[in-house]
Design an enzyme around this catalytic site. Structure first.
Site, PDB file in Angstrom:
ATOM      1  N   SER A 190       0.801  -1.223   0.000  1.00 15.76           N
ATOM      2  CA  SER A 190       0.000   0.000   0.000  1.00 15.76           C
ATOM      3  C   SER A 190       0.834   1.273   0.000  1.00 15.76           C
ATOM      4  CB  SER A 190      -0.958  -0.010   1.183  1.00 15.76           C
ATOM      5  OG  SER A 190      -0.283  -0.303   2.386  1.00 15.76           O
ATOM      6  N   HIS A 218      -5.442  -3.116  -2.773  1.00 14.31           N
ATOM      7  CA  HIS A 218      -5.137  -2.113  -3.807  1.00 14.31           C
ATOM      8  C   HIS A 218      -5.118  -2.684  -5.217  1.00 14.31           C
ATOM      9  CE1 HIS A 218      -4.301   1.138  -1.009  1.00 14.31           C
ATOM     10  NE2 HIS A 218      -3.797   0.199  -0.224  1.00 14.31           N
ATOM     11  N   LYS A 256     -11.842   0.934  -1.737  1.00 14.44           N
ATOM     12  CA  LYS A 256     -10.838   1.566  -2.613  1.00 14.44           C
ATOM     13  C   LYS A 256     -11.375   1.600  -4.049  1.00 14.44           C
ATOM     14  CE  LYS A 256      -7.468   1.081   0.882  1.00 14.44           C
ATOM     15  NZ  LYS A 256      -6.767   0.154   1.742  1.00 14.44           N
TER      16      LYS A 256
END
Ligand SMILES: *Cc1c(COP(=O)(O)O)cnc(C)c1O
Length: 412
Positions: A190, A218, A256
């Site tokens: 990250s 991610h 995200k």
């Protein structure tokens, strides 16, 4: 009415005040900025319009009206609160449908919805491991994996970042089946943006019969042609990851790339049934609002559509443009192929100064400092999304080069 008593500074407050002063003196004090309106590439923060280059909303879905509509419709039909934990009476049809769709998307038997990625990682690790077990973990893993590992009581083997031979040595030392071992890694790191060496790790785990857990917070939604994440990206490059994904425990957040909130773990029927019995952060926590699940379903539909593919292509184009621009200016980025493009500054003070200077010019990029990153590697964590235009990316490169020159000195 009683007048409030004058409040004396308690012993606790005194201790905290001293610690806060230390953080301030070390340039490690952190503060929030409040946003007005929705998230996006252009954002209003503290009353100032600026370009947001520190978002995890990689596909630009957080403020998408289709998600808001799905949320509003589900809230009208199913209310706001889920009312209870999922095992009691909080499991809604929207949750069930989202779980089925996530499992189908990833080609896993099942998925289980949690209220955050933090809760997933802590709950899964604590459920799967006990004090006689071993956790083999990359040193740069997300804090939630570290805390989950610690909470499990398992022997914690911290492995040098992405060091395949160190992972191999740790795996060779495990003594299955007397004790259980688990290898856990971020799919995309990250704060560095690099990919874990999943093909090698999957092969090692297979050879040693040790399960592999990947947190793809991610990668999910934004990497791979179909958006399945870092695993799909590796497979597309010709790496054999075995049947299914060869990932025993696959976690990701919906906060995200999917622009929503909540998170999930995907895997076999046995894994999910076991977690339903034993994952304490799931069992003892109120189920997320059904309407948020409905919004995530709308986001997943976009991720899986041609539009999703086009958005991923935009992100990739922005990454390439940003890296080329930085190279032309002699700005030395980390070797990352993902939307996370960090620029390491080193000390905290210049990292903060560059961030502040950029903010004054309308570019929002947070300075990331220890303990989020190792000491001496304070950095600007620049992230690119599908919403940024070529002009905005070019403007960022120019401003970054100027700020770097002013605060750090000449670039190469
Ligand atoms: C953000 C993040 C999480 C936490 O997910 P939330 O849904 O925000 O709680 C977990 N793991 C990684 C690698 C992350 O980056």
């Amino acid at each position: 009415m009683n007048a409030p008593l004058p409040r004396l500074q308690s012993a606790l407050d005194q201790r905290l005040r001293a610690q806060l002063e230390q953080l301030r003196a070390a340039d490690l004090y952190r503060q929030r900025r409040a946003i007005t309106g929705s998230h996006g590439a252009q954002i209003e923060v503290d009353g100032q319009r600026c370009l947001n280059f520190c978002s995890n909303d990689y596909l630009g879905l957080a403020a998408d009206p289709r998600l808001a509509q799905a949320l509003a419709r589900a809230a009208a039909d199913d209310g706001v609160g889920s009312g209870a934990s999922a095992l009691v009476s909080g499991h809604n049809r929207e949750h069930r449908a989202l779980e089925d769709e996530l499992a189908d998307f990833l080609g896993c038997a099942r998925a289980l919805l949690f209220s955050s990625g933090w809760a997933v990682n802590v709950g899964v690790l604590r459920a799967l491991l006990g004090k006689d077990d071993v956790l083999i973990a990359d040193e740069l893993n997300h804090a939630s994996l570290i805390d989950g590992g610690r909470l499990s009581g398992a022997r914690y083997q911290r492995i040098a970042h992405a060091d395949v031979s160190a992972f191999a040595a740790a795996l060779a030392r495990t003594r299955a089946p007397e004790s259980h071992a688990l290898l856990v890694t971020d799919g995309v790191f990250s704060m560095d943006g690099d990919l874990a060496p999943l093909p090698e790790l999957a092969a090692l785990c297979r050879a040693q019969q040790v399960p592999l857990m990947v947190d793809d917070a991610h990668g999910f939604g934004v990497l791979g042609a179909r958006g399945q994440g870092s695993i799909e990206q590796w497979r597309a490059q010709g790496f054999d990851l075995g049947a299914n994904f060869a990932i025993d425990v696959h976690t990701a957040t919906l906060g995200k790339s999917l622009g929503c909130a909540g998170a999930f773990v995907a895997g076999s029927d046995e894994l999910i049934e076991f977690l339903i019995q034993r994952a304490r952060s799931w069992v003892f926590s109120t189920a997320p609002p059904p309407a948020v699940a409905a919004a995530a379903r709308a986001a997943l539909r976009i991720v899986r559509s041609d539009e999703g593919a086009a958005r991923r292509a935009r992100v990739a184009a922005n990454i390439a443009r940003f890296r080329a621009g930085c190279r032309a200016h002699g700005i030395d980025l980390m070797a990352s192929t993902t939307p996370i493009q960090p620029l390491v500054v080193g000390r905290e003070a210049p990292a903060l100064a560059i961030s502040k200077r950029l903010f004054e010019q309308g570019f929002w990029i947070a300075a990331i400092r220890p303990p989020t990153v190792p000491k001496g590697t304070a950095r600007l964590r620049i992230t690119l999304t599908a919403e940024h235009s070529d002009v905005q990316v070019d403007a960022l490169v120019e401003a970054l080069a100027r700020a770097w020159r002013a605060e750090v000195g000449e670039v190469k």
